[in-house]
Design a protein around this motif. Sequence first.
Motif, PDB file in Angstrom:
ATOM      1  N   ALA A  41      41.659  60.404  38.866  1.00  0.00           N
ATOM      2  CA  ALA A  41      40.304  60.749  38.877  1.00  0.00           C
ATOM      3  C   ALA A  41      39.916  60.785  37.612  1.00  0.00           C
ATOM      4  O   ALA A  41      38.618  60.370  37.100  1.00  0.00           O
ATOM      5  CB  ALA A  41      40.108  61.912  39.745  1.00  0.00           C
ATOM      6  N   VAL A  42      40.459  61.508  36.549  1.00  0.00           N
ATOM      7  CA  VAL A  42      40.199  61.564  35.019  1.00  0.00           C
ATOM      8  C   VAL A  42      39.975  60.172  34.558  1.00  0.00           C
ATOM      9  O   VAL A  42      39.055  59.806  33.858  1.00  0.00           O
ATOM     10  CB  VAL A  42      41.030  62.387  34.365  1.00  0.00           C
ATOM     11  CG1 VAL A  42      40.749  62.336  32.734  1.00  0.00           C
ATOM     12  CG2 VAL A  42      41.190  63.923  34.748  1.00  0.00           C
ATOM     13  N   LEU A  43      40.815  59.089  34.857  1.00  0.00           N
ATOM     14  CA  LEU A  43      40.742  57.830  34.404  1.00  0.00           C
ATOM     15  C   LEU A  43      39.615  57.296  34.861  1.00  0.00           C
ATOM     16  O   LEU A  43      38.921  56.444  34.120  1.00  0.00           O
ATOM     17  CB  LEU A  43      42.079  57.043  34.955  1.00  0.00           C
ATOM     18  CG  LEU A  43      43.280  57.453  34.037  1.00  0.00           C
ATOM     19  CD1 LEU A  43      44.590  56.735  34.496  1.00  0.00           C
ATOM     20  CD2 LEU A  43      43.125  57.620  32.472  1.00  0.00           C
ATOM     21  N   GLN A  56      37.466  60.508  44.581  1.00  0.00           N
ATOM     22  CA  GLN A  56      38.931  60.512  44.415  1.00  0.00           C
ATOM     23  C   GLN A  56      39.518  62.231  44.521  1.00  0.00           C
ATOM     24  O   GLN A  56      40.531  62.410  45.527  1.00  0.00           O
ATOM     25  CB  GLN A  56      39.295  60.267  43.380  1.00  0.00           C
ATOM     26  CG  GLN A  56      40.729  60.282  42.923  1.00  0.00           C
ATOM     27  CD  GLN A  56      41.729  59.268  43.273  1.00  0.00           C
ATOM     28  OE1 GLN A  56      41.273  58.153  44.087  1.00  0.00           O
ATOM     29  NE2 GLN A  56      43.256  59.256  43.079  1.00  0.00           N
ATOM     30  N   VAL A  57      38.909  63.060  44.034  1.00  0.00           N
ATOM     31  CA  VAL A  57      39.310  64.527  44.184  1.00  0.00           C
ATOM     32  C   VAL A  57      39.086  65.017  45.388  1.00  0.00           C
ATOM     33  O   VAL A  57      40.020  65.852  46.138  1.00  0.00           O
ATOM     34  CB  VAL A  57      38.485  65.386  42.789  1.00  0.00           C
ATOM     35  CG1 VAL A  57      39.014  66.964  43.125  1.00  0.00           C
ATOM     36  CG2 VAL A  57      38.966  64.740  41.867  1.00  0.00           C
ATOM     37  N   ALA A  63      41.616  65.945  50.895  1.00  0.00           N
ATOM     38  CA  ALA A  63      41.741  65.832  52.366  1.00  0.00           C
ATOM     39  C   ALA A  63      42.919  65.223  52.465  1.00  0.00           C
ATOM     40  O   ALA A  63      43.722  65.776  53.712  1.00  0.00           O
ATOM     41  CB  ALA A  63      40.333  64.809  52.987  1.00  0.00           C
ATOM     42  N   ILE A  64      43.295  64.130  52.059  1.00  0.00           N
ATOM     43  CA  ILE A  64      44.515  63.569  52.515  1.00  0.00           C
ATOM     44  C   ILE A  64      45.690  64.332  52.162  1.00  0.00           C
ATOM     45  O   ILE A  64      46.701  64.237  52.978  1.00  0.00           O
ATOM     46  CB  ILE A  64      44.677  61.933  51.995  1.00  0.00           C
ATOM     47  CG1 ILE A  64      43.403  61.184  52.453  1.00  0.00           C
ATOM     48  CG2 ILE A  64      45.833  61.148  52.562  1.00  0.00           C
ATOM     49  CD1 ILE A  64      43.434  59.857  52.164  1.00  0.00           C
ATOM     50  N   MET A  65      45.677  64.648  51.002  1.00  0.00           N
ATOM     51  CA  MET A  65      46.916  65.529  50.586  1.00  0.00           C
ATOM     52  C   MET A  65      47.174  66.723  51.325  1.00  0.00           C
ATOM     53  O   MET A  65      48.466  67.131  51.467  1.00  0.00           O
ATOM     54  CB  MET A  65      47.177  65.530  49.161  1.00  0.00           C
ATOM     55  CG  MET A  65      47.366  64.275  48.393  1.00  0.00           C
ATOM     56  SD  MET A  65      48.641  63.231  49.122  1.00  0.00           S
ATOM     57  CE  MET A  65      49.934  64.090  48.969  1.00  0.00           C
ATOM     58  N   VAL A  66      45.985  67.403  51.554  1.00  0.00           N
ATOM     59  CA  VAL A  66      46.091  68.352  52.517  1.00  0.00           C
ATOM     60  C   VAL A  66      46.672  68.126  54.049  1.00  0.00           C
ATOM     61  O   VAL A  66      47.662  68.989  54.342  1.00  0.00           O
ATOM     62  CB  VAL A  66      44.845  69.194  52.587  1.00  0.00           C
ATOM     63  CG1 VAL A  66      44.857  70.291  53.818  1.00  0.00           C
ATOM     64  CG2 VAL A  66      44.489  69.811  51.182  1.00  0.00           C
TER      65      VAL A  66
ATOM     66  N   MET B  67      39.047  53.958  50.062  1.00  0.00           N
ATOM     67  CA  MET B  67      39.402  55.292  50.435  1.00  0.00           C
ATOM     68  C   MET B  67      39.070  55.606  51.805  1.00  0.00           C
ATOM     69  O   MET B  67      39.883  56.510  52.444  1.00  0.00           O
ATOM     70  CB  MET B  67      38.383  56.093  49.472  1.00  0.00           C
ATOM     71  CG  MET B  67      38.988  56.443  48.105  1.00  0.00           C
ATOM     72  SD  MET B  67      37.881  57.368  47.093  1.00  0.00           S
ATOM     73  CE  MET B  67      38.585  57.171  45.623  1.00  0.00           C
ATOM     74  N   VAL B  68      37.868  55.256  52.234  1.00  0.00           N
ATOM     75  CA  VAL B  68      37.714  55.661  53.534  1.00  0.00           C
ATOM     76  C   VAL B  68      38.897  54.909  54.598  1.00  0.00           C
ATOM     77  O   VAL B  68      39.209  55.941  55.664  1.00  0.00           O
ATOM     78  CB  VAL B  68      36.271  54.867  53.942  1.00  0.00           C
ATOM     79  CG1 VAL B  68      36.107  54.917  55.367  1.00  0.00           C
ATOM     80  CG2 VAL B  68      35.170  55.431  53.221  1.00  0.00           C
TER      81      VAL B  68
END
Lengths: 166, 101
Positions: A41-43, A56-57, A63-66, B67-68
């Motif tokens: 996300a920083v990149l 991204q964050v 969401a996905i990593m949770v 992403m979606v």
Amino acid sequence: MYVVLFFIFAALCVAGALNLLLQRHPINSALSLIVVMVSLAVLYLLLGAEFLAAAQVIVYSGAIMVLFTFVIMLLNAGEEDRAKSTSRVASAAGFPGVVALVCLLSYVYLSEKVHLGTTALGDQLVSTSALARVLFRDLLLPFEVTSVLILIAILGAVALARKEQN
Amino acid sequence: MTVPIAYYLVLSAILFSIGVGAFLVKRNIITIFMSIELMLNAVNLAFVAFSHQRHEVSGQLFVFFVMVVAAAEAAVGLAIIIAIFRARNTLNVDQVDLMKL
């Protein structure tokens, strides 16, 4: 400043990805994948994609990593046993192939370095309104189709994860 | 002080290769799934870098769509993993080999 930021977060990305590869416990792999996603996300911010950095964050590391950590804890996944893992074909053909792939791609990119140009801090900032203008004018149909896709994904996830009643 | 776009692309190639390596090495089905996400992220970085180089907004929108779709894919994939765990009581892909020749 820009170079320093790039190299710090690029190193963080690669370190997180390698940690994902080396850790045995899935929860450690998931946490190192979050490190990779936040540094990506920083990149994105360095490349002037402010909306994508936020998305991204929120979407990936939020969401996905949770969801991933939730499933890991739900299934109580333990350490994988390294002893009988790693099929012979994967290590015999896979690793040389992977190394060849990264060498080939790096060679191509670095030999075209001059033509690809350079990037500096804030030289091109894509605003959210510019993105929205393209998204809701030129790409309106794909955008609406993704809503159908997400609806089907929700139904599919509920149907698959439901307990069989018989 | 500038950074060549090529460095971003090399970083994306490295991340993608690590993802492929993790996909081949890992035996836990959740970790294999996570390495797929890593590969998707690497490709997204390449998309953003090329979008920056060509001054095109649509490259970033492609990342948005990736992403979606990745979010939908993660939901369905994890539901499948839960169903597999219910049926076989294992997360090791070596023990889920009914369709293997």
